[in-house]
Design a protein around this motif. Structure first.
Motif, PDB file in Angstrom:
ATOM      1  N   ALA A  31       1.763   4.679  -7.085  1.00  0.00           N
ATOM      2  CA  ALA A  31       1.480   4.553  -8.627  1.00  0.00           C
ATOM      3  C   ALA A  31       0.399   5.400  -8.634  1.00  0.00           C
ATOM      4  O   ALA A  31      -0.124   5.987  -9.972  1.00  0.00           O
ATOM      5  CB  ALA A  31       1.221   2.989  -8.868  1.00  0.00           C
ATOM      6  N   PHE A  32      -0.835   5.518  -7.886  1.00  0.00           N
ATOM      7  CA  PHE A  32      -2.013   6.174  -8.100  1.00  0.00           C
ATOM      8  C   PHE A  32      -1.793   7.723  -8.334  1.00  0.00           C
ATOM      9  O   PHE A  32      -2.166   8.568  -8.900  1.00  0.00           O
ATOM     10  CB  PHE A  32      -3.114   6.018  -7.252  1.00  0.00           C
TER      11      PHE A  32
ATOM     12  N   GLY B 138       0.866  -1.256   0.117  1.00  0.00           N
ATOM     13  CA  GLY B 138       0.029   0.025   0.098  1.00  0.00           C
ATOM     14  C   GLY B 138       0.742   1.413  -0.022  1.00  0.00           C
ATOM     15  O   GLY B 138       0.785   2.252  -0.787  1.00  0.00           O
ATOM     16  N   ALA B 139       1.880   1.379   0.874  1.00  0.00           N
ATOM     17  CA  ALA B 139       2.776   2.517   1.035  1.00  0.00           C
ATOM     18  C   ALA B 139       3.838   2.560  -0.131  1.00  0.00           C
ATOM     19  O   ALA B 139       4.081   3.542  -0.544  1.00  0.00           O
ATOM     20  CB  ALA B 139       3.346   2.418   2.300  1.00  0.00           C
ATOM     21  N   THR B 140       4.315   1.472  -0.547  1.00  0.00           N
ATOM     22  CA  THR B 140       5.641   1.720  -1.341  1.00  0.00           C
ATOM     23  C   THR B 140       5.182   1.083  -2.752  1.00  0.00           C
ATOM     24  O   THR B 140       6.124   1.752  -3.696  1.00  0.00           O
ATOM     25  CB  THR B 140       6.463   0.523  -1.012  1.00  0.00           C
ATOM     26  N   GLY B 141       4.144   0.524  -3.194  1.00  0.00           N
ATOM     27  CA  GLY B 141       3.472   0.318  -4.457  1.00  0.00           C
ATOM     28  C   GLY B 141       2.185   1.017  -5.084  1.00  0.00           C
ATOM     29  O   GLY B 141       2.091   1.627  -5.956  1.00  0.00           O
ATOM     30  N   ILE B 142       1.354   0.612  -4.151  1.00  0.00           N
ATOM     31  CA  ILE B 142      -0.226   1.282  -4.724  1.00  0.00           C
ATOM     32  C   ILE B 142      -0.276   2.715  -4.585  1.00  0.00           C
ATOM     33  O   ILE B 142      -0.731   3.270  -5.632  1.00  0.00           O
ATOM     34  CB  ILE B 142      -1.370   0.471  -4.055  1.00  0.00           C
ATOM     35  N   ALA B 143      -0.207   3.208  -3.439  1.00  0.00           N
ATOM     36  CA  ALA B 143      -0.317   4.542  -3.472  1.00  0.00           C
ATOM     37  C   ALA B 143       0.561   5.594  -4.213  1.00  0.00           C
ATOM     38  O   ALA B 143       0.195   6.592  -5.023  1.00  0.00           O
ATOM     39  CB  ALA B 143      -0.048   5.052  -1.921  1.00  0.00           C
TER      40      ALA B 143
ATOM     41  N   LEU C  28       5.202  -2.691  -9.470  1.00  0.00           N
ATOM     42  CA  LEU C  28       4.392  -3.477 -10.392  1.00  0.00           C
ATOM     43  C   LEU C  28       3.105  -3.674 -10.031  1.00  0.00           C
ATOM     44  O   LEU C  28       2.017  -3.438 -10.947  1.00  0.00           O
ATOM     45  CB  LEU C  28       5.137  -4.927 -10.452  1.00  0.00           C
ATOM     46  N   THR C  29       2.618  -4.087  -8.706  1.00  0.00           N
ATOM     47  CA  THR C  29       1.427  -4.124  -8.456  1.00  0.00           C
ATOM     48  C   THR C  29       0.806  -2.697  -8.627  1.00  0.00           C
ATOM     49  O   THR C  29      -0.528  -2.731  -9.087  1.00  0.00           O
ATOM     50  CB  THR C  29       1.407  -4.823  -7.000  1.00  0.00           C
ATOM     51  N   GLY C  30       1.161  -1.657  -8.127  1.00  0.00           N
ATOM     52  CA  GLY C  30       0.345  -0.508  -8.318  1.00  0.00           C
ATOM     53  C   GLY C  30       0.236  -0.148  -9.593  1.00  0.00           C
ATOM     54  O   GLY C  30      -1.017   0.339  -9.927  1.00  0.00           O
ATOM     55  N   ALA C  31       1.084  -0.226 -10.589  1.00  0.00           N
ATOM     56  CA  ALA C  31       0.979   0.143 -11.988  1.00  0.00           C
ATOM     57  C   ALA C  31      -0.292  -0.757 -12.482  1.00  0.00           C
ATOM     58  O   ALA C  31      -0.999  -0.421 -13.338  1.00  0.00           O
ATOM     59  CB  ALA C  31       2.241   0.078 -12.700  1.00  0.00           C
TER      60      ALA C  31
ATOM     61  N   LEU D 180       4.475  10.886  -0.705  1.00  0.00           N
ATOM     62  CA  LEU D 180       3.361  11.078  -1.666  1.00  0.00           C
ATOM     63  C   LEU D 180       3.375  12.515  -2.020  1.00  0.00           C
ATOM     64  O   LEU D 180       3.149  12.712  -3.244  1.00  0.00           O
ATOM     65  CB  LEU D 180       1.793  10.621  -1.364  1.00  0.00           C
ATOM     66  N   LYS D 181       3.525  13.374  -1.282  1.00  0.00           N
ATOM     67  CA  LYS D 181       3.559  15.041  -1.382  1.00  0.00           C
ATOM     68  C   LYS D 181       4.868  15.250  -2.327  1.00  0.00           C
ATOM     69  O   LYS D 181       4.913  16.005  -2.941  1.00  0.00           O
ATOM     70  CB  LYS D 181       3.385  15.753  -0.214  1.00  0.00           C
TER      71      LYS D 181
END
Length: 313
Positions: A61-62, A54-59, A253-256, A87-88
């Motif tokens: 990427a979004f 969640g912290a290193t891939g998904i957020a 990879l998952t986030g993208a 993220l900022k």
């Protein structure tokens, strides 16, 4: 079960391939910065946002895909603050709301959604990423029921409550042209036979069929896809898998992959109600669209031929 330490280091990827090409890093088709994958103006809610995928891939990427707003949900407020800062750094203009929530608590989930809905009347995307792994034995007679069902409290009940709260508002605006989008994170252990992950794998298997039922309940107006992220270096990774020395995926990879799935609902509609692995080549999946839908592949099914048609007169 084979001695996993003796397996090739890429076994997790190669043993689960559905497409000829498999990836462990972001590749051009799913690049979050690509115009075809833009999420400009969208609002997303992400659970399990304080650590791991969640912290290193998904957020990240979004945010790279240009979301207007991202709501980060996890139990630990201090870790959420650190993720918000990261993220900022990617996009200082993204709007971020952090909420400390235990998603296994109906009260906390309801309270969180009251706050979310008050600020953001339309949430375009829900990513159910929060999960726990707490299997305490590979022998059924030794497993503590409370520990075993903690996996279901978070991975199944928590996901259901988040989804239910989301849909209560989303069904008022969702259409076939603009469906509500839900991603449910699962695991290849859901269809593998790994006793040392018994509690976790059972809960993740339940989520695959749950995902199919959600899609079927709202034909056309809800896009619900289950995603296995493959093997990642996260805190919930069991020691036995870590010690086996398998290759890890890049969390991006998952986030993208998730960005690709939700950015164009028409493009990914054929995967509605199905499960896929982030390592699979999305362009090859599209090329197999007719086969996947005609044969109803990538769903949980009984491994048998059923129906009276198999019994000729």
């Amino acid at each position: 079960m084979a001695d996993i330490a003796a397996l090739p280091k890429d076994w997790i990827v190669t043993s689960g391939q559905f497409t000829r090409t498999a990836y462990t890093n972001v590749y051009p088709a799913i690049d979050p910065a690509k115009a075809d994958n833009s999420l400009k103006g969208k609002t997303v809610v992400l659970t399990g946002a304080s650590r791991g995928l969640g912290a290193t891939g998904i957020a990240p990427a979004f945010v790279k895909a240009g979301v207007k707003t991202i709501v980060l949900i996890a139990r630990k407020a201090d870790k959420l603050a650190a993720v918000e800062k990261e993220l900022k750094g990617i996009n200082p203009h993204v709007e971020i709301l952090t909420l400390s929530v235990d998603i296994s608590s109906a009260y906390q989930v309801g309270k969180a959604w009251n706050e979310i809905n008050a600020k953001y009347p339309k949430v375009d995307i829900l990513v159910n990423n929060a999960g726990v792994e707490s299997t305490d034995s590979d022998k059924t007679h030794e497993q503590d029921p409370d520990i075993f069902f903690r996996n279901f409290e978070v991975n199944v009940k928590g996901t259901h409550m988040m989804t239910q709260q989301y849909l209560q508002t989303a069904i008022s605006w969702a259409t076939t042209a603009d469906p509500a989008r839900i991603i449910n994170m699962t695991s290849s252990s859901a269809w593998g036979v790994w006793p040392f992950l018994a509690a976790y794998s059972n809960s993740k298997a339940a989520m695959i069929h749950y995902n199919t039922l959600v899609a079927a309940s709202y034909p056309g107006t809800v896009l619900s896809i289950a995603v296995n992220p493959g093997l990642n270096d996260t805190e919930i990774l069991p020691l036995i898998l870590r010690e086996a020395g398998f290759n890890f995926n890049d969390p991006m990879l998952t986030g993208a992959t998730l960005v690709w799935l939700v950015s164009d609902s028409v493009r990914s509609q054929f995967l509605n109600g199905r499960v896929l692995t982030s390592e699979w080549d999305v362009e090859e999946l599209v090329a197999r669209k007719e086969e996947i839908t005609k044969k109803n592949l990538l769903t949980m099914q009984l491994n048998a031929t059923l129906g009276v048609e198999q019994f000729p007169n």
